[in-house]
Design a protein around this motif. Structure first.
Motif, mmCIF file in Angstrom:
data_model
loop_
_atom_site.group_PDB
_atom_site.id
_atom_site.type_symbol
_atom_site.label_atom_id
_atom_site.label_comp_id
_atom_site.label_asym_id
_atom_site.label_seq_id
_atom_site.Cartn_x
_atom_site.Cartn_y
_atom_site.Cartn_z
ATOM 1 N N SER A 9 63.253 39.090 23.569
ATOM 2 C CA SER A 9 64.224 40.084 24.345
ATOM 3 C C SER A 9 64.313 39.705 26.011
ATOM 4 N N ASN A 10 63.359 39.828 26.476
ATOM 5 C CA ASN A 10 63.167 39.264 27.712
ATOM 6 C C ASN A 10 62.340 38.040 28.103
ATOM 7 N N LYS A 11 62.631 37.128 28.830
ATOM 8 C CA LYS A 11 61.487 35.915 29.255
ATOM 9 C C LYS A 11 61.782 35.856 30.942
ATOM 10 N N VAL A 12 60.596 35.806 31.575
ATOM 11 C CA VAL A 12 60.558 35.414 32.762
ATOM 12 C C VAL A 12 59.618 34.395 33.117
ATOM 13 N N THR A 13 60.242 33.148 33.761
ATOM 14 C CA THR A 13 59.543 31.811 33.823
ATOM 15 C C THR A 13 59.670 31.403 35.291
ATOM 16 N N GLU A 14 58.949 30.656 35.511
ATOM 17 C CA GLU A 14 59.309 30.036 36.960
ATOM 18 C C GLU A 14 60.046 28.706 36.946
ATOM 19 N N LYS A 15 60.788 28.415 38.213
ATOM 20 C CA LYS A 15 61.439 27.277 38.228
ATOM 21 C C LYS A 15 60.709 26.014 38.062
ATOM 22 N N GLY A 16 61.513 25.284 36.984
ATOM 23 C CA GLY A 16 60.816 23.857 36.515
ATOM 24 C C GLY A 16 60.120 24.166 35.289
ATOM 25 N N LYS A 17 59.866 25.486 34.818
ATOM 26 C CA LYS A 17 59.335 25.378 33.601
ATOM 27 C C LYS A 17 60.119 24.968 32.119
ATOM 28 N N TYR A 18 59.839 25.028 31.065
ATOM 29 C CA TYR A 18 60.522 24.916 29.845
ATOM 30 C C TYR A 18 60.437 26.345 29.078
ATOM 31 N N VAL A 19 61.778 26.423 28.520
ATOM 32 C CA VAL A 19 61.938 27.662 27.661
ATOM 33 C C VAL A 19 62.520 27.452 26.328
ATOM 34 N N GLU A 20 61.979 28.022 25.477
ATOM 35 C CA GLU A 20 62.791 28.284 24.201
ATOM 36 C C GLU A 20 63.417 29.705 23.778
ATOM 37 N N LEU A 21 64.435 29.786 23.338
ATOM 38 C CA LEU A 21 65.105 31.034 22.789
ATOM 39 C C LEU A 21 65.517 31.097 21.521
ATOM 40 N N ARG A 22 65.156 31.858 20.789
ATOM 41 C CA ARG A 22 65.288 31.742 19.201
ATOM 42 C C ARG A 22 66.540 32.802 18.762
ATOM 43 N N CYS A 23 67.151 32.289 17.865
ATOM 44 C CA CYS A 23 68.186 33.261 17.136
ATOM 45 C C CYS A 23 68.145 33.217 15.724
ATOM 46 N N ASP A 24 68.166 34.444 14.999
ATOM 47 C CA ASP A 24 68.026 34.431 13.771
ATOM 48 C C ASP A 24 69.282 35.110 13.307
ATOM 49 N N PRO A 25 70.394 34.298 12.338
ATOM 50 C CA PRO A 25 71.717 34.730 12.272
ATOM 51 C C PRO A 25 71.536 35.720 11.068
ATOM 52 N N ILE A 26 72.902 36.254 10.835
ATOM 53 C CA ILE A 26 72.842 37.075 9.537
ATOM 54 C C ILE A 26 72.811 36.270 8.508
ATOM 55 N N SER A 27 72.187 36.667 7.325
ATOM 56 C CA SER A 27 71.895 36.008 6.117
ATOM 57 C C SER A 27 73.135 35.328 5.552
ATOM 58 N N GLY A 28 73.178 34.289 5.246
ATOM 59 C CA GLY A 28 74.616 33.673 4.621
ATOM 60 C C GLY A 28 75.574 33.243 5.518
ATOM 61 N N HIS A 29 75.406 33.572 6.732
ATOM 62 C CA HIS A 29 76.467 32.931 7.842
ATOM 63 C C HIS A 29 76.196 31.514 8.154
ATOM 64 N N THR A 30 77.068 30.684 7.968
ATOM 65 C CA THR A 30 76.872 29.371 8.265
ATOM 66 C C THR A 30 77.122 28.854 9.731
#
Lengths: 116, 110
Positions: A9-30
């Motif tokens: 829900s929140n991500k704090v990182t430093e300049k230059g770093k790598y981040v990944e954000l995840r999304c889980d959609p509603i089941s059945g939504h293409t």
């Protein structure tokens, strides 16, 4: 789950770093969409998936941004070499399908990214 | 380039009053959405307007669409404090991408 979920829900990182954000959609939504929302503004389109493929990635600001959806469900937005200007709320939405006349998008709670 | 403009961007009003938020857009489309966003929360779909002359109502909110004028309105009747939020209109382009207005921050004072 009943709705679109996003982690973290929140991500704090430093300049230059790598981040990944995840999304889980509603089941059945293409169809799955990523947007970015800066403070006081409306969301800005980033990328749209239909199934596993990116049907439109024209909104990605540069090649530091990349997104995948390998199995047609969960999607990950990846940002390399983060910059302070990347700080925003990243929103994910899903819809039953993409290219139809009526296509309501349901939004997740967002991930607030802060780059220090 | 498709543009969506909302006005006003900020609105402070008293409970019990009526007001209208306007959404103008720059190109032909007949799919327009209204969303609500509470502070720190995500976007909640309110209305989908699909054709010229469409009118939808939910409680104290009523949305309409005039595709010839390229205008949608969100009318608030007898406002109550619980309606305080930011309201966005969004136009659907190319069948999937939503182009958003900047939002109208609505504050309703008791």
């Amino acid at each position: 789950g009943a709705g679109v979920s996003q982690t973290p829900s929140n991500k704090v990182t430093e300049k230059g770093k790598y981040v990944e954000l995840r999304c889980d959609p509603i089941s059945g939504h293409t169809a799955l969409y990523w947007y970015r929302q800066s403070l006081g503004q409306g969301p800005e389109f980033l990328i749209y998936f239909q199934g596993t493929g990116a049907a439109d990635d024209s909104g990605l600001p540069n090649d530091r941004f990349f997104a995948v959806r390998p199995e047609g469900s969960v999607s990950t937005l990846k940002i390399q070499r983060t910059e302070r200007g990347d700080s925003a709320v990243y929103l994910c939405a899903s819809s039953l399908t993409g290219a139809v006349a009526y296509n309501e998008q349901f939004f997740g709670p967002g991930t607030r990214l802060t780059v220090l | 380039e498709l543009k969506v403009e909302q006005n006003p961007l900020f609105l402070s009003m008293q409970e019990g009053k009526n007001y209208t938020i306007y959404c103008n857009y720059s190109t032909t489309s007949d799919r327009l959405y209204w969303y609500r966003q509470d502070p720190g929360k995500s976007l909640e779909s309110l209305f989908v307007l699909l054709s010229n002359g469409a009118v939808k109502q939910e409680g104290r909110l009523m949305a309409s669409l005039d595709t010839k004028a390229r205008l949608s309105t969100l009318h608030i009747t007898a406002a109550v404090h619980d309606l305080s939020a930011t309201y966005f209109c969004a136009l659907q382009d190319s069948n999937y991408q939503l182009i958003w207005g900047a939002g109208t921050k609505l504050i309703i004072k008791p």
